[in-house]
Scaffold this motif. Structure first.
Motif, mmCIF file in Angstrom:
data_model
loop_
_atom_site.group_PDB
_atom_site.id
_atom_site.type_symbol
_atom_site.label_atom_id
_atom_site.label_comp_id
_atom_site.label_asym_id
_atom_site.label_seq_id
_atom_site.Cartn_x
_atom_site.Cartn_y
_atom_site.Cartn_z
ATOM 1 N N PHE A 254 0.808 -1.215 0.000
ATOM 2 C CA PHE A 254 0.000 0.000 0.000
ATOM 3 C C PHE A 254 0.846 1.272 0.000
ATOM 4 O O PHE A 254 0.326 2.366 0.188
ATOM 5 C CB PHE A 254 -0.917 0.019 1.231
ATOM 6 C CG PHE A 254 -1.730 -1.231 1.401
ATOM 7 C CD1 PHE A 254 -2.588 -1.659 0.406
ATOM 8 C CD2 PHE A 254 -1.622 -1.982 2.560
ATOM 9 C CE1 PHE A 254 -3.338 -2.812 0.557
ATOM 10 C CE2 PHE A 254 -2.369 -3.147 2.725
ATOM 11 C CZ PHE A 254 -3.222 -3.554 1.721
ATOM 12 N N GLU A 255 2.147 1.134 -0.215
ATOM 13 C CA GLU A 255 3.052 2.265 -0.046
ATOM 14 C C GLU A 255 2.896 3.339 -1.108
ATOM 15 O O GLU A 255 3.019 4.529 -0.831
ATOM 16 C CB GLU A 255 4.499 1.754 -0.042
ATOM 17 C CG GLU A 255 5.545 2.821 0.249
ATOM 18 C CD GLU A 255 6.932 2.227 0.404
ATOM 19 O OE1 GLU A 255 7.872 2.776 -0.198
ATOM 20 O OE2 GLU A 255 7.071 1.223 1.126
ATOM 21 N N ASP A 256 2.615 2.939 -2.343
ATOM 22 C CA ASP A 256 2.681 3.894 -3.441
ATOM 23 C C ASP A 256 1.522 3.697 -4.413
ATOM 24 O O ASP A 256 1.360 2.611 -4.994
ATOM 25 C CB ASP A 256 4.021 3.730 -4.176
ATOM 26 C CG ASP A 256 4.182 4.714 -5.309
ATOM 27 O OD1 ASP A 256 3.990 5.920 -5.080
ATOM 28 O OD2 ASP A 256 4.478 4.261 -6.436
ATOM 29 N N ALA A 257 0.712 4.743 -4.613
ATOM 30 C CA ALA A 257 -0.439 4.653 -5.516
ATOM 31 C C ALA A 257 -0.004 4.467 -6.964
ATOM 32 O O ALA A 257 -0.642 3.727 -7.727
ATOM 33 C CB ALA A 257 -1.298 5.906 -5.381
ATOM 34 N N ALA A 258 1.084 5.136 -7.359
ATOM 35 C CA ALA A 258 1.548 5.024 -8.743
ATOM 36 C C ALA A 258 1.956 3.585 -9.069
ATOM 37 O O ALA A 258 1.714 3.095 -10.182
ATOM 38 C CB ALA A 258 2.720 5.979 -8.984
ATOM 39 N N THR A 259 2.549 2.894 -8.095
ATOM 40 C CA THR A 259 2.931 1.499 -8.306
ATOM 41 C C THR A 259 1.697 0.632 -8.505
ATOM 42 O O THR A 259 1.672 -0.250 -9.378
ATOM 43 C CB THR A 259 3.750 0.975 -7.117
ATOM 44 O OG1 THR A 259 4.965 1.732 -7.024
ATOM 45 C CG2 THR A 259 4.090 -0.495 -7.283
ATOM 46 N N LEU A 260 0.653 0.894 -7.731
ATOM 47 C CA LEU A 260 -0.580 0.113 -7.876
ATOM 48 C C LEU A 260 -1.254 0.394 -9.221
ATOM 49 O O LEU A 260 -1.825 -0.517 -9.827
ATOM 50 C CB LEU A 260 -1.522 0.417 -6.713
ATOM 51 C CG LEU A 260 -1.024 -0.060 -5.344
ATOM 52 C CD1 LEU A 260 -1.989 0.387 -4.240
ATOM 53 C CD2 LEU A 260 -0.871 -1.579 -5.317
ATOM 54 N N GLN B 143 5.353 -9.812 3.016
ATOM 55 C CA GLN B 143 6.425 -10.282 2.130
ATOM 56 C C GLN B 143 6.410 -9.581 0.776
ATOM 57 O O GLN B 143 6.445 -10.212 -0.269
ATOM 58 C CB GLN B 143 6.347 -11.801 1.975
ATOM 59 C CG GLN B 143 6.562 -12.532 3.285
ATOM 60 C CD GLN B 143 6.165 -13.984 3.226
ATOM 61 O OE1 GLN B 143 5.702 -14.460 2.202
ATOM 62 N NE2 GLN B 143 6.352 -14.686 4.328
ATOM 63 N N GLY B 144 6.329 -8.278 0.815
ATOM 64 C CA GLY B 144 6.321 -7.505 -0.420
ATOM 65 C C GLY B 144 4.960 -7.329 -1.041
ATOM 66 O O GLY B 144 4.797 -6.545 -1.974
ATOM 67 N N GLY B 145 3.962 -8.036 -0.527
ATOM 68 C CA GLY B 145 2.589 -7.850 -0.973
ATOM 69 C C GLY B 145 2.117 -8.869 -1.996
ATOM 70 O O GLY B 145 2.892 -9.390 -2.799
ATOM 71 N N ALA C 261 -5.175 1.378 -6.909
ATOM 72 C CA ALA C 261 -4.555 2.416 -6.088
ATOM 73 C C ALA C 261 -5.467 2.889 -4.958
ATOM 74 O O ALA C 261 -4.996 3.496 -3.985
ATOM 75 C CB ALA C 261 -4.148 3.596 -6.959
ATOM 76 N N THR C 262 -6.764 2.604 -5.064
ATOM 77 C CA THR C 262 -7.688 2.975 -3.983
ATOM 78 C C THR C 262 -7.309 2.287 -2.680
ATOM 79 O O THR C 262 -7.582 2.803 -1.591
ATOM 80 C CB THR C 262 -9.129 2.601 -4.379
ATOM 81 O OG1 THR C 262 -9.459 3.267 -5.603
ATOM 82 C CG2 THR C 262 -10.131 3.010 -3.306
ATOM 83 N N ALA C 263 -6.667 1.128 -2.769
ATOM 84 C CA ALA C 263 -6.263 0.410 -1.561
ATOM 85 C C ALA C 263 -5.301 1.237 -0.710
ATOM 86 O O ALA C 263 -5.318 1.136 0.525
ATOM 87 C CB ALA C 263 -5.635 -0.926 -1.927
ATOM 88 N N LYS C 264 -4.453 2.040 -1.338
ATOM 89 C CA LYS C 264 -3.544 2.898 -0.566
ATOM 90 C C LYS C 264 -4.337 3.949 0.218
ATOM 91 O O LYS C 264 -4.072 4.194 1.401
ATOM 92 C CB LYS C 264 -2.539 3.598 -1.481
ATOM 93 C CG LYS C 264 -1.648 4.590 -0.693
ATOM 94 C CD LYS C 264 -0.736 5.378 -1.566
ATOM 95 C CE LYS C 264 0.005 6.489 -0.863
ATOM 96 N NZ LYS C 264 -0.063 6.612 0.572
ATOM 97 N N LYS C 265 -5.326 4.547 -0.421
ATOM 98 C CA LYS C 265 -6.172 5.536 0.250
ATOM 99 C C LYS C 265 -6.858 4.917 1.465
ATOM 100 O O LYS C 265 -6.908 5.510 2.553
ATOM 101 C CB LYS C 265 -7.211 6.077 -0.741
ATOM 102 C CG LYS C 265 -8.223 7.035 -0.142
ATOM 103 C CD LYS C 265 -9.222 7.480 -1.212
ATOM 104 C CE LYS C 265 -10.282 8.412 -0.633
ATOM 105 N NZ LYS C 265 -11.254 8.855 -1.683
ATOM 106 N N ILE C 266 -7.362 3.697 1.290
ATOM 107 C CA ILE C 266 -8.053 3.003 2.377
ATOM 108 C C ILE C 266 -7.091 2.688 3.516
ATOM 109 O O ILE C 266 -7.401 2.879 4.697
ATOM 110 C CB ILE C 266 -8.704 1.721 1.839
ATOM 111 C CG1 ILE C 266 -9.861 2.091 0.904
ATOM 112 C CG2 ILE C 266 -9.180 0.817 2.968
ATOM 113 C CD1 ILE C 266 -10.411 0.938 0.125
ATOM 114 N N ASN C 267 -5.900 2.215 3.166
ATOM 115 C CA ASN C 267 -4.909 1.899 4.192
ATOM 116 C C ASN C 267 -4.489 3.149 4.965
ATOM 117 O O ASN C 267 -4.310 3.102 6.186
ATOM 118 C CB ASN C 267 -3.682 1.254 3.543
ATOM 119 C CG ASN C 267 -2.680 0.768 4.573
ATOM 120 O OD1 ASN C 267 -2.941 -0.162 5.333
ATOM 121 N ND2 ASN C 267 -1.514 1.392 4.610
ATOM 122 N N ASP C 268 -4.361 4.273 4.269
ATOM 123 C CA ASP C 268 -4.000 5.533 4.942
ATOM 124 C C ASP C 268 -5.075 5.930 5.951
ATOM 125 O O ASP C 268 -4.771 6.374 7.065
ATOM 126 C CB ASP C 268 -3.809 6.645 3.912
ATOM 127 C CG ASP C 268 -2.541 6.463 3.076
ATOM 128 O OD1 ASP C 268 -1.689 5.633 3.467
ATOM 129 O OD2 ASP C 268 -2.422 7.147 2.039
#
Length: 233
Positions: A73-79, A109-111, A164-171
């Motif tokens: 969940f670290e980076d939206a651009a990566t997702l 383990q890296g996701g 990338a929505t998963a990063k927003k949710i995790n934040d």
């Protein structure tokens, strides 16, 4: 005995059977709405089972690249890039992808990302795709059984959501954790879609659990990642 007595007994029996059937259907819908993924430490493999009442995914790993401790969940651009890579796999390029019911994120383990997709060329088939170790793995077939398919439509265009929505949710979850004694997440975020045909009701959203020292909370989000509800479990 009077005929009215037998009629009353008969109608009561019918009502009881209908009540039991409704309760079972509601239970089935609830289990389908909130499937329970599991994570185990063993030799790496992935299995998927989709039934009339639920769908579950088990991902087991031997540790993989231990040097990769970054959160999925670290980076939206990566997702966004990971989603683009999925959409541009040779078998998908130029075709509309249909998500089948569930999408899981596993933050260890890296996701890992696990998603069920309808085969665009053989539409009666559903396949599971897993993103691990920096790439999408070869698909595995998903077994669809049971009568729930007649009650519920599980297919939704994948273009309606962003990974990338998963990063927003995790934040959002990380902020809520600070308010909960002993709060932590279990490392899972998942999306679930279902349209109940008989009442023409659609349920689509993301879900995450926060485990606390005294109670657990389930956070419900809309498809865009906006928090809708925090519910004690």
């Amino acid at each position: 005995m009077k005929p009215n007595y037998f009629k009353a007994v008969f109608l009561s029996a019918i009502a009881l059977m209908m009540l039991c059937a409704c309760e079972q259907i509601n239970k089935s819908f609830e289990e389908t709405r909130h499937p329970r993924p599991e994570k185990k430490d063993a030799a790496m493999h992935t299995t998927t089972e989709s039934h009339s009442t639920n769908s579950s995914t088990v991902i087991e790993s031997d540790g993989g690249d231990a040097s990769s401790n970054r959160s999925i969940f670290e980076d939206a651009a990566t997702l966004d890039r990971i989603q683009s890579e999925l959409e541009n796999l040779p078998q998908f390029r130029g075709k509309q992808l249909m998500l089948y019911q569930t999408l899981y994120f596993y933050d260890f383990q890296g996701g890992r990302i696990s998603i069920n997709i309808q085969n665009p060329d053989t539409t009666e088939n559903i396949d599971q795709y897993v993103y691990a170790n920096g790439k999408w793995q070869d698909p595995t077939p998903v077994k669809i059984v049971g009568s729930m398919q007649n009650e519920v439509d599980f297919l939704m265009p994948l273009s309606r959501i962003r990974l990338a929505t998963a990063k927003k949710i995790n934040d959002i979850a990380q902020g809520k954790i600070k308010e909960i004694p002993g709060g932590k997440t279990n490392g899972f975020i998942y999306f679930n879609y279902m349209k109940i045909k008989r009442v023409n009701r659609t349920e689509a959203g993301w879900y995450l659990q926060i485990q606390g020292a005294r109670s657990d909370l389930r956070l419900n989000f809309d498809p865009d990642g906006n928090l809708k509800e925090m519910k004690k479990q």
